[in-house]
Scaffold this motif. Structure first.
Motif, PDB file in Angstrom:
ATOM      1  N   ASP A  54       0.868  -1.187   0.000  1.00 31.50           N
ATOM      2  CA  ASP A  54       0.000   0.000   0.000  1.00 31.50           C
ATOM      3  C   ASP A  54       0.900   1.231   0.000  1.00 31.50           C
ATOM      4  O   ASP A  54       1.953   1.239   0.641  1.00 31.50           O
ATOM      5  N   ARG A  55       0.456   2.272  -0.680  1.00 31.50           N
ATOM      6  CA  ARG A  55       1.283   3.474  -0.821  1.00 31.50           C
ATOM      7  C   ARG A  55       0.932   4.565   0.177  1.00 31.50           C
ATOM      8  O   ARG A  55       1.598   5.596   0.232  1.00 31.50           O
ATOM      9  N   ASP A  56      -0.114   4.364   0.983  1.00 34.25           N
ATOM     10  CA  ASP A  56      -0.687   5.468   1.761  1.00 34.25           C
ATOM     11  C   ASP A  56      -0.479   5.277   3.261  1.00 34.25           C
ATOM     12  O   ASP A  56       0.004   4.240   3.720  1.00 34.25           O
ATOM     13  N   TYR A  57      -0.885   6.286   4.028  1.00 36.43           N
ATOM     14  CA  TYR A  57      -0.814   6.242   5.481  1.00 36.43           C
ATOM     15  C   TYR A  57      -2.216   6.460   6.056  1.00 36.43           C
ATOM     16  O   TYR A  57      -3.139   6.877   5.362  1.00 36.43           O
ATOM     17  N   VAL A  58      -2.372   6.171   7.336  1.00 39.45           N
ATOM     18  CA  VAL A  58      -3.685   6.211   7.980  1.00 39.45           C
ATOM     19  C   VAL A  58      -4.096   7.655   8.256  1.00 39.45           C
ATOM     20  O   VAL A  58      -3.313   8.455   8.774  1.00 39.45           O
ATOM     21  N   VAL A  81       0.486  -0.296   5.784  1.00 37.28           N
ATOM     22  CA  VAL A  81       1.010  -1.666   5.878  1.00 37.28           C
ATOM     23  C   VAL A  81       1.707  -1.907   7.215  1.00 37.28           C
ATOM     24  O   VAL A  81       1.696  -3.025   7.740  1.00 37.28           O
ATOM     25  N   ILE A  82       2.306  -0.868   7.786  1.00 36.60           N
ATOM     26  CA  ILE A  82       2.991  -1.019   9.078  1.00 36.60           C
ATOM     27  C   ILE A  82       1.969  -1.192  10.193  1.00 36.60           C
ATOM     28  O   ILE A  82       2.094  -2.072  11.057  1.00 36.60           O
ATOM     29  N   ALA A  83       0.920  -0.359  10.186  1.00 39.90           N
ATOM     30  CA  ALA A  83      -0.131  -0.483  11.197  1.00 39.90           C
ATOM     31  C   ALA A  83      -0.861  -1.816  11.055  1.00 39.90           C
ATOM     32  O   ALA A  83      -1.176  -2.475  12.059  1.00 39.90           O
TER      33      ALA A  83
END
Length: 334
Positions: A54-58, A81-83
């Motif tokens: 995924d390219r985005d953040y929350v 992806v990290i979360a």
């Protein structure tokens, strides 16, 4: 008590089906509303490994429907992806999880798909689905599409050599320019799309995906649910499953590219030369304040909020044209 006892008691899965599910590696492209929910379902079902891209953040607006994320993730602008990996590891400590904070371009997609037994679509745009379709049929990998907007949902499974491909169905798919960012979406539509998607994935993983084949769709608000048969829709001239030209893969990725994100006043700009060190030095020279995280550098330039990831990928918020994004990058970095 066996962790998967209730799943193996279901006679369509049983102990052999559970063994097969437990041997599978699944690539999930996009871990927003669709991908975060399918990832959780598959983790709880016992798959061997998940590969997440995924390219985005929350962001706060995600929390209404993206089930793996919290306010802490949104406040920290944590890459999805990290979360997702952190939450999924709390659910299944014995599962392998591989993460990629990246744009799903042709080169990366083909590389990751080689490792997978099946691909799940968690994207929100037509172009990436067409790329998934080309990658899957080139590498002979099954994939399952899912989509939702407003209260509507759809899902369909594609298996090379068994079904027509996604490109073959394009002429009969509903034509719409609506996106979740322009007209919204309710979480029941997400859950219906993913329930259909993961059930199809179970059938494929356990060798029970058989004709007749259907695309399923519906509207959760109106409580309308339908399906139409896709058998016989294969086009012998289709450049994906007919003539095997795979046009989306031929396009490649290139060292530079820019694209407006679907339904948002945001342009994604990629230039591999814009490493974290390069960006930080340029901003320091211009006395531009920045917020550094382990994953990206965030800063403001004029009226634009810019997030620069460590791999040369920038999200330029407030820009509504790719030409404007290129101008901003040239002004900042030459």
């Amino acid at each position: 008590m066996n962790r998967y006892s209730r799943q193996t008691l279901f006679n369509k899965i049983g102990s052999e089906g559970q063994r097969l599910i437990g041997s599978r590696t699944v690539l999930i492209v996009g871990v927003g509303a669709l991908g975060s929910l399918s990832g959780e379902m598959l983790a709880r079902a016992g798959v061997k490994k998940l590969i997440l891209i995924d390219r985005d953040y929350v962001e706060m607006s995600n929390l209404q429907r993206q089930t793996l994320y919290t306010e802490v993730d949104a406040n920290d602008k944590m890459p999805k992806v990290i979360a997702a990996k952190e939450r999924l590891e709390n659910i299944r400590s014995d599962m392998e999880i591989e993460t990629h904070i990246a744009h799903a371009d042709a080169v990366l997609m083909e590389s990751l798909a080689k490792e997978a037994d099946i691909i799940l679509d968690g994207t929100d745009n037509f172009d990436t689905r067409m790329l998934i379709n080309d990658v899957a049929f080139k590498l002979n990998k099954p994939w399952v599409n899912a989509a939702c907007v407003e209260a509507s949902y759809s899902s369909c499974g594609f298996v090379p050599g068994q079904t027509p491909c996604y490109r073959c169905l394009v002429p009969v798919l509903p034509t719409t320019t609506l996106t979740c960012d322009t007209v919204g979406v309710i979480s029941p539509a997400v859950h219906m799309a993913v329930s259909e998607q993961v059930t199809t994935a179970f059938k494929i993983m356990t060798g029970q995906f058989e004709a007749p084949y259907y695309m399923r769709m519906g509207n959760t608000w109106d409580m309308d649910h339908m399906k139409f048969k896709i058998d016989g829709m294969a086009d012998s001239e289709c450049p994906t499953c007919g003539t095997h030209e795979f046009p989306e893969l031929k396009a490649g990725s290139g060292s530079q590219m820019s694209m407006r994100l679907c339904g948002r006043d945001t342009v994604q700009y990629i230039d591999e030369r814009l490493t974290k060190d390069t960006v930080v030095k340029a901003l320091a020279t211009r006395n531009i304040s920045m917020n550094e995280t382990p994953y990206f550098v965030e800063f403001k330039y004029d009226d634009y909020r810019i997030v620069s990831f460590n791999n040369g990928r920038l999200l330029i918020h407030g820009a509504d044209r790719t030409n404007k994004a290129r101008t901003i990058v040239n002004q900042l970095f030459g």
